[in-house]
Design an enzyme around this catalytic site. Structure first.
Site, PDB file in Angstrom:
ATOM      1  N   HIS B 489     -48.975  -0.353  -4.158  1.00 48.79           N
ATOM      2  CA  HIS B 489     -50.103  -0.765  -5.169  1.00 48.79           C
ATOM      3  C   HIS B 489     -49.984   0.095  -6.190  1.00 48.79           C
ATOM      4  CE1 HIS B 489     -51.942  -1.362  -0.533  1.00 48.79           C
ATOM      5  NE2 HIS B 489     -50.525  -2.318  -1.241  1.00 48.79           N
ATOM      6  N   ILE B 490     -49.689  -0.706  -7.500  1.00 50.24           N
ATOM      7  CA  ILE B 490     -49.304   0.035  -8.735  1.00 50.24           C
ATOM      8  C   ILE B 490     -50.204  -0.047 -10.176  1.00 50.24           C
ATOM      9  CG2 ILE B 490     -47.649   0.562 -10.418  1.00 50.24           C
ATOM     10  CD1 ILE B 490     -45.177  -1.163  -8.752  1.00 50.24           C
TER      11      ILE B 490
END
Lengths: 419, 566
Positions: B489-490
């Site tokens: 989850h960037i």
């Protein structure tokens, strides 16, 4: 086929719907069981197998939805004062039994089966009649007048609308089964016209779709599978490859034990071992249905037993009948050309479980134990495929599960478990 | 090349959704994707994965014919050259960025898990409520209708009644599909936890109980895609397309008239003196440069690549926030052996979770977190191959088979993801080193702070309490997490806010400095809560598409105007 607005007529039509949903599920499952599971079975490449496995997955899903439809029809029946009904003729079913142009049969997966399935799920507002005329060689006017499951439910719907609500819905609401008992997320407890209409709408939408969406229903799925199958066959031919996604199994098998009741078009299983496995399948299949039927007419039971029996029935479906059915498609039929057999889904003489839940539990445990013992004997045979061993272990597990829940609830079962 | 109404950089879920929405409305749309598209058959990707000897998230995708150099490299398996420029040698495992992504048409949705929980109302207001992080410039209620639309676009299966109003997150529409059936272990845990619902009441008054996880995975046929068949290989690839991936919307966008160029690596966004963006420069895989003009530009290249492109272009950064506040959801796992079989590997890797710990006053001091119940045995930490390796020394033949079966069928894991706070020191800058395309690699500095790390010990105790309730023995429980695992989850490098001094885009995702440049994706998140980001990305993207459409005159009016001109 139009309902005349009498309760008896609606119940009769619902019973017919139950027979059809049930029969269709068996037909789809037979095709699914026949699909190969490994490229080592021959005449199928790894790439082709990925498609075949997906088709099998979709067939299992559609069959599970047909079982949901059957369960929903049982709630409808109970709401009107009827009782859950799982009877149906054995296979093959005469095309005269229902006003349908194609009989219900047990045949392996393939082009012919897929076209049959497309026809079974025909929407009322089908957009491409010409395609069906060409494929089934049935005159256009007959297709447009064809009996379909959708038209059957339309008749039921019309009947429900004709009788005053207060007079029609006389069934005990406590007998209605919801998702908390039977794991069908969308099952509707039917207590009035609104819930009845919602229930029927769900069934028809899943089967034949709506006027605007025929993509995600059974009809649309089968069209897509048939298209992929056809393209795969063309591609294989062009590359000089074989493409046989299904095992070579006989159609409409029947165990030799019941040869006295053989129907025209049925094929008696001539191999003794396979015939015994087939009888075992039919016994467990009948038990599974009777357990599920009991759930839909018992009402709430002490200590969550109603849900436990439902769980046991579902486990028999998925953990025992599935591997047993697959095992049968690997066993010799005794007919030539190395043809294998398949499950006959035979329903023979038996009775429903009694109202008293103690007696019913006793009978269920007794039947499970006897089937498990028989399964163990058969799985010790050198000819037993791995799926039969798997089914045996799972059947023992279901038997243990039901015995334990019975023991936790009722003292008289506790001592039986200990012994 | 023609001038487009909208040029979108990135063909992941954000770019694909926006492209489709605008193309449907008759806009001329171009999507530029650095990576490749295809192959034509999904089974080819599955085959790549099966044939890999060293499997990673990228194994299905990063297989190229001999002689072809991947000009859109990613951070993938440990034995491949690093793409990120960061200090891999430093001893503290909590001080470097571990998540990766895909650069191809469809983006990282190819290998995502598919979980789609929404952010909670308080996730948008953590500064006001708990004095941590920053507030979003929008509230949950501003996004709610778009969450509903996103759930329909992606095809999310979930339990509306269960989730409606949970922690105040009201739902105005049901899910388009019923929830995925709970797994056998879900049912077992529900039964075993039924007497323990009061546990951990110090967090809040919610019971400790399982809730179905909303997921972009078909529980029934939907949008022409099949129902989940329980292949259980969602990460890294769904073999049948039952799990959503953004190629669904890139195909729809192209069918609606959008153009999509793959192997088009954007190297610079070009603005005029007023700050209005006039064109985008991109480089193809033969290293030839191209330029394309547009009216409106959308940067949707994920939080690392979007920040990199802005930094290379020297744009949108008066706030000095571009690249800063890089966030992930630090993850961890706990495993146990249950005292009865739980039959893993049937169905998706997770179908239920515990959302109880996602909100409460405790967040003033320690991170919120969400627990996922695993349907994949020992999870990442102890897969069946690991169990086999363990048993093989002392077991052989039938006994080995029996013991392997007994162990694997009884393995169970819970994973958690925890919230982390934005920090200006967690950032993406430009490395002096370049990649195979001659383009700057991203340099990353990153560390997880004590706000999040301190929660790990408590989370471990929570997991242990659940394992014990399941009937595990203490010696069969492992909840140690010496360092965090990446979630993929960037988020956070171009955050939204009302103040141009502290944010990159406004509440409509328009760059404060550039009136026709928008940023889509998780790079705009100011904070991250404890929800997988994709459904929030999708909701924001659909909202953005609607806003962009309003910037144009109606198509018919434009045509009339053009016809009237001489």
């Amino acid at each position: 086929m139009a309902s005349n607005g009498k309760r008896s007529e609606i119940i009769s039509l619902l019973s017919e719907a139950c027979e059809l949903e049930h029969g269709l599920a068996c037909s789809y499952l037979y095709a699914a069981f026949s699909i190969k599971q490994s490229a080592s079975e021959g005449d199928i490449t790894w790439d082709q197998l990925q498609y075949a496995r997906r088709w099998a997955g979709q067939l299992y899903f559609i069959a599970s939805q047909e079982m949901f439809h059957l369960s929903q029809a049982w709630n409808l029946l109970t709401a009107l004062g009827g009782t859950p009904y799982y009877g149906r003729p054995n296979f093959p079913q005469s095309h005269r039994y229902y006003p349908i142009d194609l009989p219900l049969v047990l045949e392996p997966f393939g082009e012919r089966a897929l076209k049959r399935f497309i026809f079974y799920e025909l929407p009322e507002h089908v957009s491409d009649v010409e395609f069906l005329v060409k494929e089934f060689h049935i005159p256009k006017e007959r297709i447009q007048k064809a009996f379909t499951v959708g038209k059957l439910y339309e008749s039921i719907l019309n009947g429900i609308k004709q009788i005053p609500e207060s007079k029609l819905f006389i069934g005990d609401p406590a007998l209605q089964v919801g998702p908390e008992v039977c794991h069908f997320n969308e099952i509707v407890k039917v207590t009035n016209r609104e819930t009845a209409l919602r229930a029927i709408h769900t069934i028809t939408e899943q089967g034949e779709g709506t006027k605007t969406d025929q993509l995600d229903c059974h009809y649309g799925l089968y069209l897509e599978i048939e298209r992929e199958y056809r393209n795969m066959r063309i591609a294989a031919t062009e590359k000089g490859l074989k493409f046989e996604p299904a095992r070579k199994v006989i159609e409409n098998p029947m165990p030799a034990f019941y040869a006295g009741q053989i129907l025209a078009g049925a094929n008696v299983i001539k191999n003794d071992f396979s015939s015994h496995v087939s009888v075992l399948f039919d016994n467990i299949y009948s038990l599974m249905l009777r357990m599920l039927q009991y759930v839909f007419q018992s009402g709430p039971l002490p200590d969550g037993l109603q849900k436990n029996i439902a769980d046991g029935s579902i486990q028999l479906m998925t953990r025992v009948l599935k591997p047993l059915g697959e095992a049968l498609t690997l066993l010799p039929s005794g007919h030539g050309n190395d043809l294998k057999c398949g499950p006959s889904f035979g329903l023979y003489r038996h009775v429903s479980f009694p109202a008293n839940f103690r007696e019913t539990l006793y009978l269920i445990i007794e039947a499970l134990t006897q089937s498990a013992d028989q399964c163990k004997v058969l799985s010790n045979n050198a000819a037993a495929p791995a799926q039969l061993l798997n089914a045996t272990a799972n059947l023992v597990s279901v038997q243990t599960y039901i015995s334990n829940v019975a023991a936790m609830s009722l003292a008289e079962f506790a001592s039986a478990v200990k012994s | 090349m023609k001038k487009y109404d909208v040029v979108i950089i990135g063909a992941g879920v954000a770019g694909a959704l926006i492209a489709n929405e605008l193309a449907k409305k008759g806009r001329s749309v171009l999507i530029l994707e650095a990576g490749v598209r295809g192959p034509k058959e999904r089974t080819d990707l599955v085959g790549n994965y099966l044939n890999s000897t060293n499997r990673s998230l990228g194994s299905p995708y990063n297989v190229f014919p001999a002689g072809v150099i991947n000009k859109a490299p990613i951070e993938d398996a440990p034995n491949l050259p690093h793409y990120y420029d960061q200090d891999y040698n430093q001893p503290d495992q909590n001080k470097y960025f571990k998540s990766n992504y895909e650069r191809r048409v469809g983006g990282s949705t190819w290998h995502w898990l598919g979980n789609c929980p929404r952010l909670l109302p308080n996730d948008f207001e953590t500064a006001s409520k708990y004095k941590i992080g920053v507030d979003w410039p929008i509230k949950y209620r501003d996004l709610e209708e778009w969450y509903c639309r996103a759930e329909h676009e992606l095809g999310v299966a979930g339990d509306h009644d269960e989730l409606d109003n949970y922690f105040g997150a009201f739902r105005s529409q049901p899910f388009p599909m019923p929830k995925i059936w709970p797994s056998y272990s879900d049912l077992l845990i529900t039964q075993k936890l039924s007497g323990s619902s009061d546990l951990w009441s110090e967090f809040n008054d919610k019971p400790l109980a399982l809730m179905s996880t909303p997921q972009a995975r078909n529980s029934e046929p939907y949008d022409g895609r099949p129902v989940c068949a329980g292949n259980s290989s969602c990460v890294p690839i769904c073999p049948i397309g039952a799990k959503y991936d953004a190629s669904v919307h890139t195909k729809k966008a192209e069918a609606n008239g959008a153009d999509l160029l793959d192997k088009a690596i954007v190297t610079r966004i070009i603005a005029d003196e007023s700050g209005k963006i006039t064109s985008v420069e991109y480089q193809d895989w033969e290293d030839k440069k191209h330029n394309v003009k547009g009216e409106i530009f959308v940067l949707a290249a994920n939080a690392i690549e979007s920040a990199k492109i802005l930094l290379m272009s020297d744009l949108a950064n008066e706030s000095d926030q571009v690249g800063r506040n890089l966030m992930d959801h630090p993850q961890g796992e706990g495993q146990c052996i249950v005292n009865e079989p739980v039959f893993p590997f049937r169905g998706p890797p997770t179908t239920s979770g515990i959302d109880k710990f996602r909100d409460g006053t405790f967040r003033a001091k320690t991170a919120a977190f969400r627990l996922s119940m695993g349907n994949d045995g020992g999870g990442r930490s102890n897969p069946p191959q690991g169990v086999l390796k363990e048993l093989i020394n002392d077991n052989f033949g039938v006994v080995l088979r029996q013991n392997l079966k007994a162990r694997v069928t009884s393995q169970f894991r819970i994973s958690f993801l925890a919230e982390m706070l934005p920090s200006p020191d967690n950032r993406v800058t430009l490395s002096p080193d370049k990649d195979a395309a001659g383009i700057f690699r991203p340099r990353i500095t990153f560390s997880v702070d004590t706000y999040t790390l301190n929660s790990f010990a408590v989370i471990g105790e929570v997991m242990k309490s659940i394992f014990l309730a399941l009937g595990s023995k203490l010696e069969d429980i492992n909840v140690k997490n010496p360092s965090f695992l990446p979630a993929g989850h960037i988020m956070g490098t171009c955050r939204m806010g009302n103040d141009p001094k502290t944010s990159v885009v406004d509440k409509n995702l328009r760059c404060h400095q550039h009136p026709n440049l928008y940023i889509a994706g998780a790079s705009v998140f100011p904070t991250v809560g404890s929800a997988n980001p994709t459904i929030t990305i999708a909701a924001l993207s659909l909202r953005l598409a609607s806003f962009i459409e309003k910037q144009f005159k109606p198509v018919t009016q434009w045509h009339q105007t053009e016809k009237g001109q001489k």
